[in-house]
Design an enzyme around this catalytic site. Sequence first.
Site, short mmCIF file in Angstrom:
data_model
loop_
_atom_site.label_atom_id
_atom_site.label_comp_id
_atom_site.label_asym_id
_atom_site.label_seq_id
_atom_site.Cartn_x
_atom_site.Cartn_y
_atom_site.Cartn_z
N HIS A 141 0.91 -1.15 -0.01
CA HIS A 141 -0.01 -0.03 -0.08
C HIS A 141 1.16 1.29 0.09
O HIS A 141 0.87 1.96 0.86
CB HIS A 141 -1.08 0.19 1.24
CG HIS A 141 -2.06 0.80 0.98
ND1 HIS A 141 -3.53 0.27 1.25
CD2 HIS A 141 -2.43 2.28 0.64
CE1 HIS A 141 -4.29 1.54 1.09
NE2 HIS A 141 -3.45 2.50 0.75
N GLU A 186 -4.47 -0.27 -5.31
CA GLU A 186 -4.57 0.77 -6.37
C GLU A 186 -3.27 1.11 -7.50
O GLU A 186 -2.61 1.92 -7.11
CB GLU A 186 -4.93 2.13 -5.72
CG GLU A 186 -6.14 1.89 -4.81
CD GLU A 186 -6.71 3.43 -4.26
OE1 GLU A 186 -5.96 4.30 -4.21
OE2 GLU A 186 -7.55 3.29 -3.78
N TYR A 331 -14.42 5.58 -4.78
CA TYR A 331 -14.93 6.81 -3.90
C TYR A 331 -15.92 7.70 -4.75
O TYR A 331 -16.77 8.16 -4.17
CB TYR A 331 -13.66 7.43 -3.63
CG TYR A 331 -12.78 6.81 -2.76
CD1 TYR A 331 -11.93 5.98 -2.94
CD2 TYR A 331 -12.93 6.86 -1.22
CE1 TYR A 331 -11.13 5.21 -1.91
CE2 TYR A 331 -12.24 6.40 -0.27
CZ TYR A 331 -11.39 5.64 -0.55
OH TYR A 331 -10.78 5.01 0.47
N GLU A 398 -12.43 -0.67 -0.75
CA GLU A 398 -12.35 0.63 -0.16
C GLU A 398 -13.68 1.53 -0.41
O GLU A 398 -13.80 1.27 -1.60
CB GLU A 398 -11.07 1.46 -0.24
CG GLU A 398 -9.87 1.27 0.50
CD GLU A 398 -8.67 1.94 0.19
OE1 GLU A 398 -9.00 3.01 -0.26
OE2 GLU A 398 -7.80 1.35 0.28
#
Length: 518
Positions: A141, A186, A331, A398
């Site tokens: 991450h 990501e 998101y 997420e």
Amino acid sequence: MAMSSLTILTLLALCHSSIAFRKFPEGFTFGVATAAHQIEGAWNVSGKSENVWDRLSHSRPEMIADGTNGDIACDSYNRYMEDVEELTYLGVDFYRFSLSWARILPTGRLDVVNPDGIRYYNDLLDALAENNIEPLVTLFHWDLPQALQDLGGWANPKMIHYFRDYADLCFKEFGTKIKSWITFNEPYEICEDAYGDEKKAPAVDSHGVGCYLCSDTLLKAHAEAYHLYNETYRPVQNGRIMISINSIWYEPSDPESAEQVALAEVANQFKFGWFAHPIFTSDGGYPSVMVDNVARQSAAEGLLKSRLEQFDAYWIQRIKGTSDFLGINHYTTHLITGAGVDPIAKSPSWLKDIGAVTTMEVGGDSASEWLRVVPTGFANLLRWCKSSYNDPPIYITENGFSDYGTLLDYGRIKYFNDYLNEILNVIYDDGVKVLGYTAWTLMDNFEWRAGFSERFGLYYVNITDPARPRKPKLSAEYFKELCATRELPKDPRFFEPSFFRTECRCFFLILIVWYVSE
Ligand code: GBH
């Protein structure tokens, strides 16, 4: 004419169904996520070496909105038992966290293993097991050991081997306790934001070039870690392994415009498809529109070769199918307004290669400029994933909302509630196989270049207090109820007091119809 009781009953049923709460399916799991560099602190103790975020925030503090860094963060290296208590209070099924490569392998390579790093994660894993919380563990991450960045980081093809070695060690050391792995968090952010721009560390601004060198290395490294797990560890450890891909979902600003609709598809291929297409389609390789666009742009720039090198037949095969689930971090949605070069695009760049102009003029606001509240975009993304990638099983790894740090965080609750409602819609109306949901994030933490100025946590963390006390926000209570009941909480205390809530509207609708029909 008197209104028949049947009409009243029908109306009631209709109103009720619009507010009725469907349960999440049997087996659907809920969790919360964090990442090592954002919470652990202890940046230079117990054998941990410097990572690229330590380097960036120390050497260029002006790059972090509030000048903070991850030196102490939430101090989870020392206070992980408090984290476990919070997780237990929330009643989550799983906890998603990441391993700090620089804490486990200070040189980044296998030559030195740091025993304190191994011990720390074993302690955390044991505490989770004692509380019946499943770990979902991310290998990478964003916190690359600086020693590996000094060798070129993700632009260096040697990283394929270094990542495989690191993964191998983690599978060996922790694999009996971890049944669910994520290789990369990501890839878009890792490659475009950090090697094609200065938005993330190491901020190598090699726009239009470094980003594509990175994706080549990263996808190969991911595939190698997958095959290693699949062949060597899965037979004995019986776990799962996947990648988590972030999308900003693109939609046409004018849905009637055929040009914008087509360009939004191109943008989604460039953003999500860049990493999903090689892994989740039966053809494999980069999306053809991406290959074509970058080749055309490169030629226009007078280059003899495309800046995006395609995978050869061996690597296309080797990368295809290397994820047990599609992990999605989602998101927000942005809009496409037309063809051309986005005014903020550098030259050359990934953004210029898309050939579309984007805007964020959509949805409600958060504390983050880039984060607009567009729940329907989430549903559209999920349906698109179902049709583009052959109906894969999906984990939302997420999803979250930022504010400036309030305990009565109605904005966050509304965000969760509306986005979760879209998940229910796509599960029940479209048959999208969403199997689990992860809220970002357990507690306010070091939000990368935004420092602590944007807060995503279910728990408030006071970063001026050395004890880093954590306080549940209202959203923590909401999430606790969600985990306990497996349906969207209805308790009015979770929602900003408003007269015209659905229940009120239904009540008045019935009254009006009654009155008119009398
Ligand atoms: C996630 O990324 C991360 O995985 C997580 O670590 C992070 O804390 C969380 O988001 C909240 O940000 O254009 O310079 O304003 C989400 C991906 C991060 C992509 C912010 C867009 C915009 C940077 N997004 N980024 S900038």
